[in-house]
Motif scaffolding. Structure first.
Motif, short mmCIF file in Angstrom:
data_model
loop_
_atom_site.label_atom_id
_atom_site.label_comp_id
_atom_site.label_asym_id
_atom_site.label_seq_id
_atom_site.Cartn_x
_atom_site.Cartn_y
_atom_site.Cartn_z
N ARG A 4 0.85 -1.18 0.00
CA ARG A 4 0.00 0.00 0.00
C ARG A 4 0.88 1.23 0.00
NH1 ARG A 4 -2.38 1.33 4.18
NH2 ARG A 4 -4.28 2.25 3.34
N SER A 5 0.50 2.23 -0.74
CA SER A 5 1.28 3.46 -0.77
C SER A 5 1.25 4.14 0.59
CB SER A 5 0.72 4.41 -1.84
OG SER A 5 0.84 3.84 -3.12
N MET A 6 2.38 4.70 0.99
CA MET A 6 2.42 5.46 2.24
C MET A 6 1.48 6.64 2.14
SD MET A 6 3.39 6.01 5.25
CE MET A 6 4.41 4.55 5.34
N GLU A 7 0.79 6.92 3.23
CA GLU A 7 -0.08 8.09 3.30
C GLU A 7 0.65 9.23 3.98
OE1 GLU A 7 -3.72 7.15 5.27
OE2 GLU A 7 -4.14 5.41 4.00
N TYR A 8 0.22 10.44 3.65
CA TYR A 8 0.81 11.64 4.25
C TYR A 8 -0.33 12.51 4.77
CZ TYR A 8 4.88 9.94 1.81
OH TYR A 8 5.90 9.12 1.37
N ARG A 9 -0.12 13.05 5.97
CA ARG A 9 -1.16 13.87 6.61
C ARG A 9 -0.56 15.21 7.03
NH1 ARG A 9 -2.42 8.75 9.66
NH2 ARG A 9 -3.53 7.46 8.14
N GLY A 233 -2.79 17.19 15.90
CA GLY A 233 -2.56 15.81 15.51
C GLY A 233 -1.95 14.98 16.62
N LEU A 234 -2.40 13.72 16.75
CA LEU A 234 -1.79 12.80 17.70
C LEU A 234 -0.62 12.08 17.03
CD1 LEU A 234 -1.49 11.02 20.23
CD2 LEU A 234 -3.28 9.53 19.27
N LEU A 235 0.55 12.19 17.64
CA LEU A 235 1.71 11.37 17.27
C LEU A 235 1.77 10.26 18.31
CD1 LEU A 235 4.26 14.23 16.49
CD2 LEU A 235 2.51 13.21 15.01
N PRO A 304 -8.65 6.68 13.51
CA PRO A 304 -8.88 8.02 12.96
C PRO A 304 -8.29 9.14 13.80
CG PRO A 304 -10.91 7.09 13.87
CD PRO A 304 -9.91 5.98 13.84
N CYS A 305 -8.03 8.86 15.08
CA CYS A 305 -7.48 9.92 15.95
C CYS A 305 -5.96 10.05 15.81
CB CYS A 305 -7.83 9.65 17.41
SG CYS A 305 -7.13 8.13 18.09
N VAL A 306 -5.31 9.15 15.07
CA VAL A 306 -3.85 9.13 14.98
C VAL A 306 -3.40 9.82 13.69
CG1 VAL A 306 -1.78 7.69 14.83
CG2 VAL A 306 -3.65 7.04 16.36
N ALA A 307 -2.57 10.83 13.82
CA ALA A 307 -2.00 11.49 12.65
C ALA A 307 -0.79 10.72 12.13
CB ALA A 307 -1.61 12.92 12.99
N SER A 308 0.08 10.28 13.03
CA SER A 308 1.24 9.48 12.64
C SER A 308 1.63 8.59 13.81
CB SER A 308 2.42 10.39 12.26
OG SER A 308 3.50 9.65 11.72
N THR A 309 2.05 7.36 13.49
CA THR A 309 2.45 6.40 14.51
C THR A 309 3.97 6.31 14.55
OG1 THR A 309 0.46 5.08 14.15
CG2 THR A 309 2.31 3.99 15.25
N ILE A 310 4.54 6.49 15.72
CA ILE A 310 5.99 6.45 15.88
C ILE A 310 6.41 5.02 16.18
CG2 ILE A 310 7.97 7.34 17.16
CD1 ILE A 310 6.24 9.79 17.84
#
Length: 350
Positions: A4-9, A233-235, A304-310
């Motif tokens: 799957r292509s990486m998504e960007y937010r 955004g939540l990281l 849906p609450c996560v902008a990016s996962t570390i």
């Protein structure tokens, strides 16, 4: 590797455009050598990850002997990259933890300390600007890192939030910082930063970096609404709960990892229901033909609450497994099964 292509937010209302997966670096300089760090960074970049997170106090566990090593390793890698391709995040350590080797304390998140911290990070990172500069944890009294209740009798003097924002505003105006964010924050703190920024024309926070995983969904109770309505955004950090959600500690409580290597580390994971919950999620993963880590990560990747996962890893094999979860589908049946376990073992590691 990614199918799957990486998504960007976009973080916040008009912040940086970041990949939905962020490479965390807290092992660099303690569990990973500089060469290993560069290998991870090269691989992540090749997979479409443009977002790198570090901190002045890294690696962990924090020690005077290694302090700043992570930023130096990232900096030696960054020096040979096209800087504009990378969204680089780092953090200033506050005074709420005993880190006497950092700026003599530090004593506060005041103008002098924030400025000194930024200058040190810029030198170690070999760059003239930081894309996202975060307050690593609040200076004020509030529950943190496994503490589960607010204790008013522990109130203490601290730098006002307005003064912290004014110090950050100077750095933004000077071009040393592009955007500002929070970490380990609570609903009141996020709202106060947003309110004072609007009231006084100061930089608006674009993100908060908080623990979030199958074992810790506290963010969903109050912060999820605040961050949604205020476009913060939540990281999500520790999506694997310091290894508990990989299943390795179920088979061997002394399996190699930060929790077994370093005493008194990860206090929130010593609570009674952590192991039973981790076992239930591991069993669910097996039923669906997934590894426990893939289940834990696809949950966080798709919230849906996560902008990016570390994500962080000590080996390339771990990093590749973590990234493989990006391709795992998350259907309604699996979400319901996850929620059923959550209701049985609600937030065992807050």
């Amino acid at each position: 590797m990614l199918q799957r292509s990486m998504e960007y937010r976009v973080l916040g209302r008009n912040g940086p455009r970041v990949s939905a997966i962020c490479l965390g670096t807290m092992t660099f300089g303690q569990q990973n050598s500089e060469a290993e760090a560069h290998e991870q960074l090269d691989f992540a970049l090749a997979q479409g990850i443009n977002f790198i997170d570090t901190a002045e106090m890294y690696p962990v566990p924090a020690r005077a002997e290694t302090s700043g090593a992570t930023e130096r390793f990232v900096g030696s890698w960054l020096a040979r990259q096209a800087r504009e391709r990378i969204v680089l995040a780092t953090k200033v350590a506050g005074p709420a933890r005993s880190l006497g080797w950092i700026r003599g304390g530090p004593l506060a998140l005041d103008r002098a300390n924030i400025r000194e911290a930024v200058e040190g990070s810029l030198r170690r990172l070999r760059t003239d600007y930081i894309d996202l500069y975060q307050l690593h944890w609040p200076e004020r009294n509030q529950p943190m890192f496994g503490q589960w209740q607010y204790e008013p009798d522990k109130e203490r003097e601290c730098t006002s939030i307005r003064a912290q924002l004014e110090a950050l505003a100077e750095l933004v105006d000077e071009g040393k910082v592009r955007y500002v964010g929070l970490s380990n924050e609570h609903p009141w703190g996020v709202m106060e930063f947003v309110r004072l920024a609007a009231l006084h024309g100061l930089p608006r926070v674009v993100s908060t970096q908080n623990a979030y995983s199958l074992l810790n969904r506290v963010f969903e109770y109050g912060l999820a609404e605040v961050c949604h309505r205020e476009s913060v955004g939540l990281l999500a950090y520790s999506p694997l709960a310091f290894g508990h959600l990989t299943g390795k500690y179920l088979a061997d409580p002394q399996a190699p990892g930060r929790l077994s290597l370093f005493e008194q580390f990860g206090q929130r994971y010593g609570k009674p229901n952590v192991v039973p919950a981790a076992r239930a999620y591991a069993e669910l993963a097996a039923e669906r033909g997934l590894t426990p880590a893939q289940l834990a990560l696809v949950f966080t990747y798709r919230r849906p609450c996560v902008a990016s996962t570390i994500i962080g890893a000590t080996t390339m094999a771990q990093l590749k497994e973590n990234l493989s979860a990006w391709d795992v589908p998350l259907d309604a049946e699996l979400v319901s099964a996850i929620d059923a376990i959550h209701l049985r073992y609600t937030n065992p590691a807050p």
